[in-house]
Structures are given as structure tokens and as C-alpha cells.
Design an enzyme around this catalytic site. Structure first.
Site, PDB file in Angstrom:
ATOM      1  N   HIS A  23     -70.785 -30.672 -10.657  1.00 15.85           N
ATOM      2  CA  HIS A  23     -69.626 -30.636 -11.552  1.00 15.85           C
ATOM      3  C   HIS A  23     -68.496 -29.883 -10.853  1.00 15.85           C
ATOM      4  CE1 HIS A  23     -67.376 -28.566 -14.944  1.00 15.85           C
ATOM      5  NE2 HIS A  23     -67.226 -29.840 -15.231  1.00 15.85           N
ATOM      6  N   ASN A  24     -67.262 -30.396 -10.972  1.00 16.44           N
ATOM      7  CA  ASN A  24     -66.113 -29.750 -10.313  1.00 16.44           C
ATOM      8  C   ASN A  24     -66.459 -29.400  -8.866  1.00 16.44           C
ATOM      9  OD1 ASN A  24     -64.698 -29.902 -12.704  1.00 16.44           O
ATOM     10  ND2 ASN A  24     -64.947 -27.757 -13.235  1.00 16.44           N
TER      11      ASN A  24
ATOM     12  N   GLU B 190     -67.902 -34.847  -7.921  1.00 12.56           N
ATOM     13  CA  GLU B 190     -66.761 -35.087  -8.805  1.00 12.56           C
ATOM     14  C   GLU B 190     -65.458 -34.845  -8.063  1.00 12.56           C
ATOM     15  OE1 GLU B 190     -65.164 -33.857 -13.271  1.00 12.56           O
ATOM     16  OE2 GLU B 190     -66.614 -32.567 -12.249  1.00 12.56           O
TER      17      GLU B 190
ATOM     18  N   ASP C  27     -61.403 -34.619  -9.052  1.00 13.96           N
ATOM     19  CA  ASP C  27     -60.326 -34.606 -10.044  1.00 13.96           C
ATOM     20  C   ASP C  27     -59.013 -34.868  -9.327  1.00 13.96           C
ATOM     21  OD1 ASP C  27     -62.358 -33.867 -11.674  1.00 13.96           O
ATOM     22  OD2 ASP C  27     -61.417 -32.043 -12.443  1.00 13.96           O
TER      23      ASP C  27
ATOM     24  N   HIS D 286     -58.429 -28.361 -10.239  1.00 13.37           N
ATOM     25  CA  HIS D 286     -58.745 -28.328 -11.664  1.00 13.37           C
ATOM     26  C   HIS D 286     -57.423 -28.272 -12.427  1.00 13.37           C
ATOM     27  CE1 HIS D 286     -61.719 -28.142 -14.752  1.00 13.37           C
ATOM     28  NE2 HIS D 286     -61.252 -27.021 -15.269  1.00 13.37           N
TER      29      HIS D 286
ATOM     30  N   GLU E 212     -62.103 -38.440 -11.787  1.00 15.20           N
ATOM     31  CA  GLU E 212     -61.315 -38.081 -12.959  1.00 15.20           C
ATOM     32  C   GLU E 212     -59.859 -38.303 -12.575  1.00 15.20           C
ATOM     33  OE1 GLU E 212     -60.562 -34.073 -15.408  1.00 15.20           O
ATOM     34  OE2 GLU E 212     -62.675 -34.636 -15.270  1.00 15.20           O
TER      35      GLU E 212
END
Length: 698
Positions: free
Chosen positions: A305-306, A335, A337, A350, A384
Site C-alpha cells: 500500500h502506498n 501502488e 498514485d 500522496h 490511482e
């Protein structure tokens, strides 16, 4: 001079240059770049360094702590300074664990090569040592640490300091007796060989000796036949134990005389039981032992995650190094983003926080380079996407150009398939998970159902403010959409997933949503996960990048259980424990009960099944040693105890603790049992005997 010196000569030159020492520039940024004097110590295991202006204040690090040496501009810092320092003068030392990397610039390409090749040769030498040599070196390390005045001898005062360093609190009389017994020369000091005697007396394990005597014919050592019986009875080995017994004697027995007679002494037995060979981990499960030809939905997939974050998700740094570390740990779902950046270049960070930004193209280049270093099974990139149409087009171009043939896209056959392809069928392929439009147009409007939007909804539900039920929309360019394999969709309920969803459609769930659905419809969730992939992510309230317990999500068959890999703790221990099996490939086959669509299973209510047969797991703790300090203060001594935990369905959750041992951190170790299989960290040694290996419940 020979224009083509041998590799041996070249290696000798490198080590001599390192021992002589040289100035290397340590760089952290364009504003922070300082010269340090680095030199290899005579033990060929330690690097000492000091600032240019310091006189004698050297600090050190061990070659054993170096995990890899990267040449050239293979870090963000060195890459950002490529115009100032040429690649042939640059290199990066990557350290084990959570210690930061060290970026160095040499004065010349020749100096850089000497250090790069020299450190790699020393690392290889340490890796190739047999267990006896490693043990001897370990004892020698303690001797030189304790020899404060560096005279090659150790007096009693230095010995007492050593005991504190080794996490042992003995009364002075007992320590003095051990010291006098080892002091054969009666010089009131211990030389190196005498120290070895002292160490062996100090580390004597009556509990292990008793175990050896259970199988020993003469009560002193194990013959080949004795060891063979031990391997069959205690280690559950089959007919191959005859050859294995000979191999173990040859590998671990320090006495040449005992080796010649095919005997294993207590020293050899102790060395064997504290080695990886003596681990409770099933050796057959270290390699690839599972069927990899089943649909992706039938496997747990190691997921991050992240992934871009090195620390917390509010102000921590973003770095491509985080991707490297996650992938090296076996992660198969990362991931990314993506946000609009300056000069038309998408960036990764983030969103709406103070975390630093990194270029999207640098992230992809890193993923492309390291994707299949540890595992050849498919890597999933979870996108994302918050970018404009223009920067989405840039993203699509980078995906094609940087990933090339590794990138897998959806075909019409995939659209009509009744199940997902297998990990075996997707070897060396990278799959994109993200939003997707289904009709022919240059752009399309899709629901903004990404993780950030779901987090906002979860937080809104928690805080109970009024919310807008209408989903926000986002434009998506067809060029990027066409590259997506796993389509991100909003979860519309289990009835919809049974009747209308496609195998390549995939929903993301917050940890709270998973727990809610598990309680309300556990059987339905298990059934859903037999056919489709589910991704679980931590709550948005975890701003410190803490983790939830992944076992709760594995219990209902969720495959992509995303954790913050940068955050150490029990949760990541469980993840590492599960995926250390099956050749560390990042895929682990779910239990048959979680793959079979014909057999309904509710993890919260397993006893409702007709085939429910609870069993027991019995473990006997024997002994432990070499426990590192929790408190770094020299005078501190821990009061350790053994803790055994089982993680599984709720009815299987259990733990037992022993009483703690006062002021004796050397003799006992904290043991954690992961999903029914106890795995000892590589830095700790523990002796346990399983008297009855059974798994309760399912």
C-alpha cells in the site's frame, strides 16, 4: 607489467587500496555533499570512516550489513546530480533492514571500481563461509569487541563488560570461576583460544545436551545412525536421512576426528540446531512446491500500500527505493498514485499531503528494472489516477515505452473468459489495475471509484456528516484505458458479483468494509473471492502508515491484502512469514476450502460444517540463545520470555506465554508462531521440540 592481470591479482589490488583508505564524497542532496575518509579494517569485515577534519574519531559499519552494491546513478540522489558527478565515479551501498542507503562519489573511476569490486568480493566471501567458519568469526568478533585496550588479551574487567554486551547478568563469583577455568596460562587474562574455551563454557546448554543424550548410543555424541534416528523422529525426515546425516556431520561438526568417525559432538549438534537446517520451517516449502496453474483468484498475492512512501503518509519522503525494497521482499502488487506534475510530467506522491514527489517515469523505470529479480510471476501495478487527459496520455506512452513487452493488455478472449489466467501463464508479465472505459471513443467519463474516494467515504461515514450520494466523475483517455488488464469497479453487492461481474473486474475495500462484510456475509465474501480479485487497503485514519492484521482478510480469501511495507511490526511479520514459502515468489495458494465454490465456508463459524474436526498443536520450548538487546544501553539486561501465537480463523486464535527469566537475556528468546508455523528471525536462535504437530479448526 602484465596488461591483463588475473582476477586474483585485481582483487588483491582492490583490497589493498581499500585498506590504505581514500576520500569518498558522501552525498545526500545538491546542498549536502561532504568528504569522508573510508578504509577497510584488517579483519576485512569492517569499514571505518570519519570526516575530513576529524583526527581519530572513526565510525564503522560491517560488510555483513551490506545487501547490495549498485553502480552508477542508481539512486534518486545520484540521478538528480548526474550533471555534476559522472556515473563511472558513483556507487550506492544498500544496507539490510531499515538503515538508509549510502550514496558515494569517488575521485576517479578507478577508485570507484576498486570499492565496488572489493566490497562485492568481500560480500561473496562472507556468504560462502561454512557454518564453522561463521561461528569462529562470530566468537572472534566478541573477543575484539571486549578487548578494550587492543592488546590481544582480555582481563576480567573486560570480560565483565563482554557479559553485559552479550545481554548476560551473572554474579561476579560465577563469572570469575568461568574466567579462571578458561585461563589455562594463569596469566589472569584470556588469549583468543582461551576465550573460545570461555565462550563454550558460557554457552553450554544442558537442555540441548539432554536432547542429544536421548538419541546418543554412548551419551556423549551422535553416531551416524543416532543422528539418522533423530532426523526421522524429530525432524520427520524419510528414507533420505542416511545421506543427510553424513552431510550434516560434515557441515557442522567442528572436530576433524569426529568427522572422520562419522560422529557429531555436542558442539556440532548445537551448531546444527541453531542453523537454518534446524529451523522448524518445512524445508520442502522453501522452494516452489505449489501448483501455479490455477486462476489468479486462487492465490494470496503479496501486496503493498502506498508503495512509494518510505515513512508516514502525511509528510514522509517518496522514493523509488521504496519500490525496490518492496519488490525485493517478494511484493507482487505495487501502488502508484499519479498526479499532474510540472512541465507535463506526471508525478507520484500522496495527494494533498506534504509527502515529497517523484517522477512517474522514474517509478516505471525502477519497476521495469527490478520487477522480476526475485520472482518471475506476474507483477500488478495498482494505478490511482488523478491526472488530466494530457498527462494520462504521457502515462500511457511511458507504460508502453518503458515496460515494452512485459506489459500485458486485455484481449477479447480475456473479456469472455470464465476465469482469470494463472500465475504460470503470466510469467514475466506486468498487469495494470485501474479504471477502464468499455466503448470506442478517445475519452470516456468514469466514476471516481479509486481508493482515495473510497477513503473519503469511509471517513465521512465515521464522522457522520451529510454526504453527496452522486459519485464524482473523471475523464479517462482511451489510450491509457486500453492498457488496463484488471478493471477497477465499485462493489455493488454480492448478488451483482454472482450474476453480472466479470473475472477481470476488481473491487477495493477498506479494512473496515472487509470486517463489516465478513461479519454480515462471510460465506458470500468467500464465494466472491473464489472467482474475482479483492484488494484491501488500510484505513485513511492510519496517517502513521500503521497496518491492520492481514490474517483477518486472508480468512475470507481476499487475495491482494495491501500493507505498508515500510512499517515494521507483527503485521508485516505475518506477511513475510506467509510469503517466505513457495520460493518467496509472492504467490501462495489459498486453502482448498477457500477455493471451492461448491463448499460454503464461513470463517467466523467453522464449527457449523459437518467436516469440522478440531485438533491440537503442542510445542515444547527447550532453550534459546543470542538474543539481541532491546535497550541499547550497555548496562541494561532484559527479562525475556517465550510467546507462541497462532493466527487463523477467530476460533483458532490462541497464544501461550512462559514465565519470564530474570536478568538472563542470553538464554531465552521471544518466539512468534505465524499462521501455525513457527519461524525464527535469522538473527535469533531457538530450540523447540514439537511433541504433537496438529492444526486446530480449519
Amino acid at each position: 607489467m602484465d596488461p591483463h592481470p588475473s582476477s586474483c591479482d585485481e582483487g588483491h589490488k582492490n583490497l589493498e587500496a581499500m585498506k590504505a583508505g581514500m576520500f569518498l564524497r558522501k552525498v545526500k542532496s545538491r546542498l549536502w555533499k561532504r568528504q569522508r575518509h573510508y578504509k577497510l579494517q584488517d579483519d576485512c569485515k569492517t569499514i571505518a570512516y570519519k570526516s575530513k577534519w576529524a583526527i581519530n574519531s572513526y565510525s564503522t559499519f560491517s560488510i555483513g550489513d551490506v545487501e547490495a552494491v549498485r553502480e552508477g546513478h542508481q539512486s534518486e540522489t545520484l540521478l538528480s546530480m548526474a550533471d555534476e558527478f559522472p556515473a563511472e565515479r558513483c556507487f550506492t551501498l544498500v544496507f539490510c533492514g531499515r538503515k538508509g542507503n549510502l550514496d558515494l562519489v569517488a575521485e576517479s573511476a578507478e577508485d570507484a571500481i576498486a570499492w565496488i569490486q572489493g566490497i562485492r568480493a568481500l560480500m561473496e566471501n562472507m556468504e560462502n563461509m561454512d557454518e564453522n567458519t561463521k561461528n569462529d568469526q562470530w566468537i572472534s568478533d566478541w573477543f575484539f569487541k571486549a578487548d578494550i585496550n587492543k592488546d590481544g588479551r582480555m582481563n576480567f574487567k573486560e570480560t565483565k563488560t563482554l557479559l553485559k554486551m552479550m545481554n548476560i547478568d551473572m554474579n561476579e563469583e560465577h563469572a570469575s570461576n568461568l574466567f579462571k577455568k578458561a585461563d589455562k596460562s594463569q596469566s589472569e587474562t584470556l588469549e583468543h583460544e582461551e576465550f573460545v574455551e570461555f565462550y563454550k563454557t558460557l554457552t553450554e546448554r544442558k537442555e540441548v545436551l539432554e536432547l542429544l543424550q536421548e538419541y546418543s548410543s554412548d551419551g556423549q555424541c551422535l553416531s551416524q545412525c543416532d543422528l539418522e534416528e533423530f532426523l526421522r523422529e524429530e525432524q520427520l525426515e524419510g528414507e533420505s536421512s542416511y545421506e543427510h546425516a553424513l552431510q550434516l556431520i560434515d557441515q557442522y561438526e567442528p572436530s576433524d576426528t569426529a568427522k572422520m568417525n562419522h560422529l557429531m559432538s555436542i558442539d556440532g549438534f548445537l551448531m546444527y540446531t541453531t542453523s537454518p537446517e534446524g529451523s522448524i520451517f518445512n524445508p520442502e516449502h522453501r522452494g516452489l512446491f505449489q501448483d501455479m496453474n490455477l486462476p489468479l483468484s486462487h492465490y494470496y498475492i503479496s501486496s503493498s500500500h502506498n508503495t512509494y512512501l518510505m515513512e508516514d503518509q502525511l509528510k514522509g519522503p517518496s522514493s523509488v527505493e521504496a519500490y525496490i525494497q518492496a519488490i525485493k521482499r517478494g511484493c507482487r502488487c505495487v501502488e502508484v498514485d499519479c498526479w499532474n506534475g510540472s512541465n507535463g510530467e506526471p508525478v507520484v506522491y500522496h495527494g494533498h499531503t506534504f509527502t515529497s514527489k517523484i517522477l512517474f517515469k522514474d517509478v516505471l523505470a525502477t519497476i521495469a528494472k527490478f520487477a522480476f529479480k526475485v520472482s518471475e510471476y506476474p507483477l500488478i501495478i495498482s494505478i490511482e489516477n488523478h491526472c488530466s487527459i494530457e498527462q494520462q496520455e504521457v502515462m500511457a506512452r511511458y507504460f508502453r515505452d518503458i515496460l515494452g513487452d512485459m506489459l500485458l493488455t486485455t484481449t477479447e478472449k480475456d473479456r469472455t473468459a470464465s476465469e482469470l489466467p494463472s500465475p504460470e501463464a503470466l510469467r514475466m508479465k506486468i498487469l495494470l489495475k485501474g479504471k477502464k472505459i468499455e466503448f470506442e471513443s478517445l475519452t470516456g467519463e468514469v466514476s471516481d471509484e479509486d481508493e482515495a474516494a473510497e477513503m473519503d467515504k469511509d471517513n465521512a461515514e465515521t464522522e457522520s456528516p451529510p454526504t453527496d450520494e452522486k459519485n464524482s466523475k473523471q475523464d479517462l483517455c482511451k489510450e491509457l484505458s486500453d492498457l488496463v488488464f484488471c478493471k477497477s469497479v465499485h462493489f455493488h453487492g454480492f448478488d451483482h458479483s454472482y450474476n453480472s461481474s466479470k473475472p477481470y473486474e476488481m473491487s477495493s475495500f477498506s479494512e473496515s468494509k472487509v470486517r463489516k462484510y465478513s461479519k454480515e456475509a462471510g460465506r458470500d465474501f468467500v464465494l466472491h473471492n473464489t472467482r474475482q480479485l479483492s484488494r484491501v487497503y488500510p484505513s485513511g485514519m492510519r496517517t502513521d502508515s500503521s497496518n491492520y492484521c492481514p490474517q483477518d482478510m486472508w480468512n475470507i480469501g481476499c487475495q491482494i491484502v495491501a500493507l505498508n511495507f515500510q512499517t515494521a511490526g507483527m503485521e508485516m511479520d505475518l506477511n513475510d512469514g506467509l510469503f517466505s514459502q513457495n520460493s518467496h515468489c509472492g504467490y501462495f495458494l489459498k486453502p482448498e476450502i477457500l477455493r471451492n465454490r461448491e463448499r460454503c465456508f464461513d470463517p467466523d463459524n467453522p464449527h457449523s460444517r459437518d467436516d469440522y474436526h478440531p485438533l491440537q498443536l503442542s510445542i515444547k520450548i527447550i532453550s534459546g540463545q543470542q538474543l539481541p538487546k532491546v535497550n541499547k544501553k550497555e548496562w541494561s539486561i532484559v527479562d525475556p520470555f517465550v510467546k507462541v501465537e497462532i493466527y487463523g480463523v477467530p476460533s483458532d486464535q490462541a497464544k501461550q506465554e512462559t514465565e519470564y527469566i530474570e536478568n538472563n537475556g542470553y538464554r531465552h528468546v521471544h518466539l512468534l508462531s505465524k499462521d501455525g508455523t513457527s519461524i525464527c528471525p535469522s538473527s535469533l536462535f531457538v530450540h523447540i521440540k514439537i511433541t504433537e504437530l496438529q492444526i486446530s479448526g480449519v
